[in-house]
Design a protein around this motif. Structure first.
Motif, short mmCIF file in Angstrom:
data_model
loop_
_atom_site.label_atom_id
_atom_site.label_comp_id
_atom_site.label_asym_id
_atom_site.label_seq_id
_atom_site.Cartn_x
_atom_site.Cartn_y
_atom_site.Cartn_z
N ILE A 175 0.83 -1.21 0.00
CA ILE A 175 0.00 0.00 0.00
C ILE A 175 0.86 1.26 0.00
O ILE A 175 0.61 2.21 -0.75
N PHE A 176 1.90 1.29 0.83
CA PHE A 176 2.75 2.49 0.91
C PHE A 176 3.53 2.72 -0.38
O PHE A 176 3.84 3.85 -0.73
N ILE A 177 3.81 1.63 -1.11
CA ILE A 177 4.55 1.78 -2.36
C ILE A 177 3.63 2.12 -3.53
O ILE A 177 3.93 3.00 -4.35
N ILE A 178 2.47 1.45 -3.58
CA ILE A 178 1.60 1.54 -4.76
C ILE A 178 0.33 2.37 -4.52
O ILE A 178 -0.10 3.11 -5.40
N LYS A 179 -0.25 2.28 -3.34
CA LYS A 179 -1.57 2.87 -3.12
C LYS A 179 -1.63 3.74 -1.88
O LYS A 179 -2.62 3.72 -1.14
N ARG A 180 -0.60 4.52 -1.65
CA ARG A 180 -0.56 5.33 -0.45
C ARG A 180 -1.74 6.31 -0.38
O ARG A 180 -2.25 6.62 0.69
N ASP A 181 -2.19 6.78 -1.55
CA ASP A 181 -3.30 7.74 -1.58
C ASP A 181 -4.61 7.14 -1.07
O ASP A 181 -5.54 7.86 -0.69
N LYS A 182 -4.70 5.80 -1.04
CA LYS A 182 -5.92 5.13 -0.57
C LYS A 182 -6.02 5.10 0.95
O LYS A 182 -7.02 4.62 1.50
N LEU A 183 -4.99 5.61 1.63
CA LEU A 183 -5.01 5.65 3.09
C LEU A 183 -5.33 7.03 3.63
O LEU A 183 -5.15 7.29 4.82
N LYS A 184 -5.79 7.92 2.79
CA LYS A 184 -6.10 9.28 3.23
C LYS A 184 -7.17 9.27 4.33
O LYS A 184 -8.12 8.49 4.27
N PRO A 185 -7.00 10.10 5.36
CA PRO A 185 -7.98 10.16 6.46
C PRO A 185 -9.41 10.41 5.99
O PRO A 185 -10.37 10.01 6.66
N SER A 186 -9.55 11.06 4.84
CA SER A 186 -10.90 11.38 4.34
C SER A 186 -11.71 10.13 4.01
O SER A 186 -12.94 10.19 3.91
N TYR A 187 -11.02 9.01 3.81
CA TYR A 187 -11.72 7.77 3.50
C TYR A 187 -12.37 7.16 4.75
O TYR A 187 -13.24 6.29 4.63
N PHE A 188 -11.91 7.57 5.92
CA PHE A 188 -12.32 6.91 7.15
C PHE A 188 -13.33 7.73 7.94
O PHE A 188 -13.24 8.95 8.00
N ASN A 189 -14.26 7.03 8.55
CA ASN A 189 -15.18 7.65 9.50
C ASN A 189 -15.40 6.66 10.64
O ASN A 189 -14.94 5.52 10.59
#
Length: 295
Positions: free
Chosen positions: A52-66
């Motif tokens: 995830i950190f190499i390929i999809k780091r943008d998918k861990l943005k806080p805005s995705y979480f509630n």
């Protein structure tokens, strides 16, 4: 697009068949069931996070979480990953491997019932026939049609049924989670929660065993990647295209896959009756595809 979902779920089931190889390999290092379960989810979490950190780091943005999503991830990790391993291990200890596997195989039944409740999914007679057929094939493959090999211990049976419920919960939780999160992020975080939960059941000397023995370490990588991270990711992705109940039925393909892997890699034998069991499981999976087309 449901063909893609079927292909993903079938591939996941086939790869899950390698789970026995990984478990056997780690057990040869005198590791117990809790330690092996912890290794599985913790290393899967680490490998998933690296990706995830190499390929999809943008998918861990806080805005995705509630708050609601975080609660679902925690419940999925604890109930459908962490607790599953504890319940299944206790079931096997009390009733044996064969009965334990049969009780675990009730998972798709719980998935179907819960899908009806939470997703208003239509059951239909064909889907029910599909489940019964696949379960019958599993019974024949595992027991060779001999009821005498099943062991009955009330507490063990309760553990086994609860392990089936725990197994059946994963598609339910994940279906909701991947509506918001990328599937690999959702699956990886679930492993992380499960690792935290299972860490309370292991001796911390396990870390010394792992990092001072290169063979154990390599086995941990294989166990976390091949029969864990990859198939769970494919299984999660499949639910973007097919219902959780259908994915649950297809997951039973893991059992004949494991049997065939045992034949080719461990010199085990499949007799005529077990061969019939495999064919019946495949028939159940084919029927599930007919069921999906009619929904």
């Amino acid at each position: 697009m449901n063909n893609k979902g079927y292909l993903l779920a079938i591939t996941a089931g086939i790869i899950w068949g390698t789970l026995g190889l990984g478990t056997l390999n780690l057990s040869n290092f005198k590791l117990n069931s809790s330690e092996i379960a912890f290794i599985r989810v913790s290393f899967a979490f680490i490998l998933g996070m690296i990706y995830i950190f190499i390929i999809k780091r943008d998918k861990l943005k806080p805005s995705y979480f509630n708050k609601g999503l975080i609660v679902k991830i925690i419940f999925s990790g604890v109930l459908s990953q962490g607790l599953l391993n504890i319940l299944y291990a206790n079931s096997v200890i009390r009733v044996g491997t064969i009965t334990g596997i049969m009780l675990l195989a009730t998972g798709p039944l719980f998935t179907i019932l819960l899908s009806k409740i939470f997703f208003k999914e239509k059951l239909g007679i064909i889907k029910i026939i599909s489940l019964i057929t696949a379960f019958l094939g599993t019974f024949i493959l595992v027991t060779e049609g001999n009821l005498g090999v099943l062991k009955f211990d009330y507490i063990g049976i309760v553990y086994g049924i609860l392990s089936g419920l725990s197994y059946g919960l994963f598609p339910i939780f994940n279906k909701k989670i991947i509506e918001t999160l990328d599937p690999i992020v959702a699956t990886t975080l679930t492993f992380g929660i499960a690792a935290i939960f299972l860490s309370f059941f292991i001796d911390k000397i396990l870390f010394i065993k792992i990092f001072t023995n290169i063979e154990i370490f390599k086995s941990c990588i294989f166990y976390a990647l091949v029969p864990t991270l990859i198939p769970y990711l494919l299984y999660s992705l499949s639910m973007k295209f097919i219902p959780p109940s259908t994915a649950g039925i297809i997951s039973l393909l893991e059992i004949p896959s494991a049997a065939l892997i045992g034949v080719f890699l461990l010199d085990e034998r499949i007799g005529f009756i077990k061969g019939i069991g495999i064919l019946i499981i495949l028939l159940g999976i084919i029927i599930s595809k007919i069921s999906y087309k009619k929904v």
